[in-house]
Design an enzyme around this catalytic site. Sequence first.
Site, short mmCIF file in Angstrom:
data_model
loop_
_atom_site.label_atom_id
_atom_site.label_comp_id
_atom_site.label_asym_id
_atom_site.label_seq_id
_atom_site.Cartn_x
_atom_site.Cartn_y
_atom_site.Cartn_z
N CYS A 8 0.89 -1.18 0.00
CA CYS A 8 0.00 0.00 0.00
C CYS A 8 0.92 1.22 0.00
O CYS A 8 1.06 1.92 1.00
CB CYS A 8 -0.91 0.01 1.22
SG CYS A 8 -1.96 -1.44 1.41
N ALA A 47 1.49 4.30 -1.80
CA ALA A 47 1.36 5.75 -2.05
C ALA A 47 1.40 6.55 -0.74
O ALA A 47 0.97 6.04 0.30
CB ALA A 47 0.06 6.03 -2.78
N GLY A 105 4.58 7.33 -1.62
CA GLY A 105 5.94 6.96 -2.01
C GLY A 105 7.03 7.24 -1.00
O GLY A 105 8.18 6.86 -1.20
N LYS A 150 7.55 5.95 1.96
CA LYS A 150 8.07 4.71 2.55
C LYS A 150 8.96 3.98 1.55
O LYS A 150 10.04 3.53 1.89
CB LYS A 150 6.90 3.80 2.98
CG LYS A 150 6.00 4.42 4.03
CD LYS A 150 4.81 3.54 4.36
CE LYS A 150 3.90 3.26 3.18
NZ LYS A 150 3.11 4.41 2.71
N ASP A 192 -0.05 0.06 -5.49
CA ASP A 192 -1.22 0.76 -4.98
C ASP A 192 -2.40 0.45 -5.88
O ASP A 192 -2.22 0.02 -7.03
CB ASP A 192 -0.99 2.27 -4.89
CG ASP A 192 -1.90 2.92 -3.86
OD1 ASP A 192 -1.50 3.00 -2.68
OD2 ASP A 192 -3.03 3.32 -4.22
N ASP A 207 -4.32 -4.53 -6.49
CA ASP A 207 -5.21 -4.57 -5.33
C ASP A 207 -4.58 -5.47 -4.26
O ASP A 207 -4.42 -6.68 -4.48
CB ASP A 207 -6.57 -5.13 -5.77
CG ASP A 207 -7.58 -5.20 -4.64
OD1 ASP A 207 -7.21 -5.04 -3.46
OD2 ASP A 207 -8.78 -5.43 -4.94
N ASP A 253 1.44 -1.00 5.16
CA ASP A 253 1.02 0.23 5.82
C ASP A 253 -0.46 0.37 5.47
O ASP A 253 -0.82 0.98 4.47
CB ASP A 253 1.84 1.43 5.33
CG ASP A 253 1.54 2.69 6.11
OD1 ASP A 253 1.31 2.58 7.34
OD2 ASP A 253 1.50 3.77 5.51
N CYS A 291 -1.70 4.53 10.80
CA CYS A 291 -1.60 5.87 11.40
C CYS A 291 -2.85 6.11 12.25
O CYS A 291 -3.50 7.14 12.17
CB CYS A 291 -1.42 6.96 10.34
SG CYS A 291 -2.75 7.04 9.11
#
Length: 199
Positions: free
Chosen positions: A12, A14, A16, A18, A36, A63, A81, A134
Site C-alpha cells: 500500500c 502511495a 511513495g 516509505k 497501490d 489490489d 502500511d 496511522c
Amino acid sequence: DPKPGETVIDVCSAPGGKATHIAQLMKNTGLVLARDIHPHKIKLIDEAALRLSFDIIKTQLFDATKLDTDLVEKADGVLVDAPCTGLGIIRKKPDIKWARNTNDLEEIKKLQGTILETASKYVKPGGKLVYSTCTIQKEENEDIVESFLNKNPDFEPVDITDCLPGNLEKETSKNGYIQLYPNIDKTDGFFISKMVKRS
C-alpha cells in the site's frame, strides 16, 4: 531494516515516502516493488522515485487484497502500511472526525486483516513482515496482529528495540510492536509491528 540487494514489497505504497526511504536504506540496490490500487497514486510514487533518483523502485497498479501467485515466498521483506481510520493524524486532518462513523471501523478491520493475510504469503522463510497504521485504535492495531499470529504460527513477533531511536522505545518493543501517541511521544499516532517468518 531492509538491506542492499533484497526484494521488498510495499503493498500500500502511495504516496511513495516509505518506498523511497526503503530504497535509500538499500543503497539503491535490489528491488522495491511499490504497489497501490489507484492509478493517480502510482503516479505520485513514480514522481517521488524520479525526484530522488532511485531506479530500484518498480511501481505496479495492484489490489492488495488479491493474491499475486507469482510473488509467493519471493520477498525478503513486506510492508503493509494498511488503510485505517487515520485517527492518529487527526491534528493534521481534523476533518477525519466528521468523516468517520462506527460502521467504518468494522469495514476497515476486515480490509486490514485481508491485506495482512494476503501480503504475508509473499514473505520467504526468514523474511520480515511489517504491519503499520496511522491510527491509535487497538482494534486496528494490536488486535489485527494478534489475530493474524493466532492463524499463522509460522510467523512470530520480533524485538524491534534496536530499530527505534531511544526516545521512542516502549515496553512493548521487545514484543515486536509500538503504539505512538501525539500527547506522549510528540509525534503522530502510529502503530508499528514487525514479524518474521520462521525458517
